[in-house]
Write an enzyme that holds these catalytic residues in place. Structure first.
Site, mmCIF file in Angstrom:
data_model
loop_
_atom_site.group_PDB
_atom_site.id
_atom_site.type_symbol
_atom_site.label_atom_id
_atom_site.label_comp_id
_atom_site.label_asym_id
_atom_site.label_seq_id
_atom_site.Cartn_x
_atom_site.Cartn_y
_atom_site.Cartn_z
ATOM 1 N N LYS A 112 0.824 -1.214 0.000
ATOM 2 C CA LYS A 112 0.000 0.000 0.000
ATOM 3 C C LYS A 112 0.859 1.267 0.000
ATOM 4 O O LYS A 112 0.423 2.320 -0.445
ATOM 5 C CB LYS A 112 -0.948 -0.020 1.173
ATOM 6 C CG LYS A 112 -1.832 -1.274 1.123
ATOM 7 C CD LYS A 112 -3.206 -1.067 1.626
ATOM 8 C CE LYS A 112 -4.203 -2.135 1.249
ATOM 9 N NZ LYS A 112 -3.793 -3.532 1.379
HETATM 10 C C1 LIG Z 1 -4.440 -4.628 0.725
HETATM 11 C C2 LIG Z 1 -3.691 -5.907 0.624
HETATM 12 C C3 LIG Z 1 -4.039 -6.906 -0.313
HETATM 13 C C4 LIG Z 1 -5.246 -6.784 -1.239
HETATM 14 O O1 LIG Z 1 -5.083 -5.795 -2.212
HETATM 15 P P1 LIG Z 1 -6.358 -5.233 -3.020
HETATM 16 O O2 LIG Z 1 -5.845 -4.120 -3.834
HETATM 17 O O3 LIG Z 1 -7.325 -4.776 -1.949
HETATM 18 O O4 LIG Z 1 -6.921 -6.356 -3.813
HETATM 19 C C5 LIG Z 1 -3.243 -8.044 -0.395
HETATM 20 N N1 LIG Z 1 -2.194 -8.220 0.425
HETATM 21 C C6 LIG Z 1 -1.844 -7.296 1.355
HETATM 22 C C7 LIG Z 1 -0.685 -7.566 2.242
HETATM 23 C C8 LIG Z 1 -2.573 -6.097 1.490
HETATM 24 O O5 LIG Z 1 -2.215 -5.188 2.419
#
Ligand SMILES: *Cc1c(COP(=O)(O)O)cnc(C)c1O
Length: 466
Positions: A112
């Site tokens: 993120k």
């Molecule tokens: C947010 C997240 C996901 C999922 O990603 P999306 O964009 O919501 O599909 C997968 N793995 C981790 C570690 C995350 O923080």
């Protein structure tokens, strides 16, 4: 570049307005009016470029009219200078076909950061131009909260209020939020669950007076700028593995469908993506939707991959819109139906459009554990549970042996030490850059999970609109 809403009745907006708005006024999500297109020569010319230069080339068409190429370069340099690896998102080879793309070298150890570090820069730039102020309000079960706080801490035009359920996030996750002592950061532990926290945030956005007075904004992945930032690493990885001459497949651990939708965008722009594998845990609404058209909400089951414990994927609407022929009025009706009954069928056009590039797999706890073990035994790599869901799906998928398969590694294993140790016998260490987390001072408020208590707390501290 102009952006249109998936529900067809909000006005088209430029990049700056779309970034600050988040959700469209008709309840839809913004998408570019048409996809920018890269020729094989333009893709070839990306080979050997740094991550920042790749980011500038890939994103320039999306920000046209709002940022010059030099401004974009300045913001990308600041955002990606905070990553601990020179390559920002390095590739690691596991065997002759399987690769990992490590997306966790940012400040808070999850992918993120790639999007939110840039979003923080974009917010500050656009708010300074307007002499305006934003109040970000969010609820988190872990990763989004810390990444958002890190991205906006200390910025003068933004206050952030982040709600988390008291006692229900890990110590590492809580401390990553509560040890940020910048004056514009407010952490609130609520006496309730994550769902309670999310319901409180929704109620604040639905209170039009409150939302307008403090210029409330969200940082969840419905924001187009977040998806745009994620398109970059698909290009960066594919070019290193032989694109445009050689197609590449990607496997994506999926929750809200943001990360994998960025891969879909890269393919629409001309990147030769052989296949996008949507990997889900046992919360498998997306797997059911893509394999037999059944998008119906089930009960959320708690797993070792909390960031994928989701039963409604907000960004899936973007795929339904684009793959289904871009009929906003029809989609608005379809989504209203889903909001009422919590179930819908995909149309044939949506299913056929999706099937051109997307496949899916549902991976249970055993599959996840086996993938963690295989990565460790076969290649000496310790991977986190989310990445393991992706890798398990990658190894199951039917992909031509000449096509490299890249699994997106979405979190650092140190975020989930217990599950990793159980599978591999190795307890991953916290990287040096966050090593003193347990020595730092924490600050957060503890409040009852009521609308009155939370809004009173925010109203006393947030900056009203000028
Ligand atoms: C947010 C997240 C996901 C999922 O990603 P999306 O964009 O919501 O599909 C997968 N793995 C981790 C570690 C995350 O923080």
């Amino acid at each position: 570049m102009q952006y249109v809403s998936t529900r067809g009745s909000a006005p088209a907006l430029g990049f700056e307005d779309v970034t600050l708005a988040g959700l469209a006024s008709d309840g839809g999500l913004y998408l570019p009016e048409q996809w920018p297109s890269f020729s094989a020569d333009q893709i070839r010319a990306l080979s050997g470029l740094s991550y920042v230069e790749t980011a500038v080339r890939v994103m320039t068409p999306f920000v046209a009219g709002s940022l010059s190429e030099d401004e974009l370069r300045e913001l990308c340099t600041a955002a990606y200078g905070r990553f601990s690896h020179q390559a920002v998102t390095p590739l690691v080879q596991l065997d002759h076909q399987q690769w990992l793309l490590e997306l966790f070298h940012g400040p808070t150890l999850a992918f993120k950061d790639v999007a939110l570090q840039l979003l923080g820069q974009l917010f500050e730039r656009f708010l300074s131009r307007r002499d305006d102020h934003l109040t970000i309000v969010g609820a988190t079960s872990g990763d989004t909260g810390s990444a958002a706080i890190d991205a906006v801490a200390g910025r003068s035009k933004i206050d952030i209020f982040m709600l988390h359920p008291e006692g229900r996030v890990s110590d590492v996750q809580r401390r990553q939020m509560t040890t940020v002592l910048a004056p514009n950061v407010y952490n609130i532990a609520i006496d309730g669950s994550f769902d309670d926290a999310q319901a409180l945030v929704k109620a604040m956005f639905n209170d039009a007076d409150f939302a307008r007075r403090f210029n409330l904004s969200a940082v969840n992945s419905i924001n187009w700028a977040r998806l745009m930032a994620q398109v970059v690493y698909y290009f960066y990885a594919a070019v290193r593995l032989g694109a445009p001459e050689r197609p590449v497949a990607f496997s994506v651990p999926t929750g809200n469908f943001g990360d994998v939708f960025a891969g879909y965008v890269a393919a629409q722009m001309g990147l030769p993506v052989a296949q996008l594998i949507v990997a889900t845990n046992v919360n498998d609404i997306l797997h059911r939707a893509l394999s037999d058209g059944d998008y119906s909400q089930g009960q959320v089951v708690a797993t070792a991959t909390p960031s994928m414990d989701i039963q409604v994927s907000s960004n899936f609407e973007r795929l339904l819109f684009d793959a289904g022929g871009r009929d906003g009025v029809a989609l608005a009706a379809q989504m209203k139906g889903f909001e009422g009954s919590k179930a819908m069928r995909l149309t044939n056009a949506q299913r056929d459009g999706a099937a051109k590039i997307l496949s899916s797999a549902r991976i249970d706890a055993d599959g996840m554990t086996m993938a963690m073990r295989w990565a460790f035994d076969a290649a000496g790599q310790v991977i986190d549970p989310h990445s393991a869901i992706g890798l398990a799906a990658a190894r199951e998928a039917k992909v031509d042996p000449s096509v490299p398969v890249v699994t997106l590694a979405t979190a650092h294993p140190a975020k989930f030490p217990t599950a990793v140790e159980r599978a591999t016998g190795v307890r991953p260490g916290v990287p040096g850059r966050v090593g003193d987390l347990f020595a730092r001072e924490e600050a957060y408020a503890k409040l009852p999970a009521t609308f009155e208590a939370i809004t009173a707390y925010i109203a006393e501290r947030a900056t009203p609109r000028p």
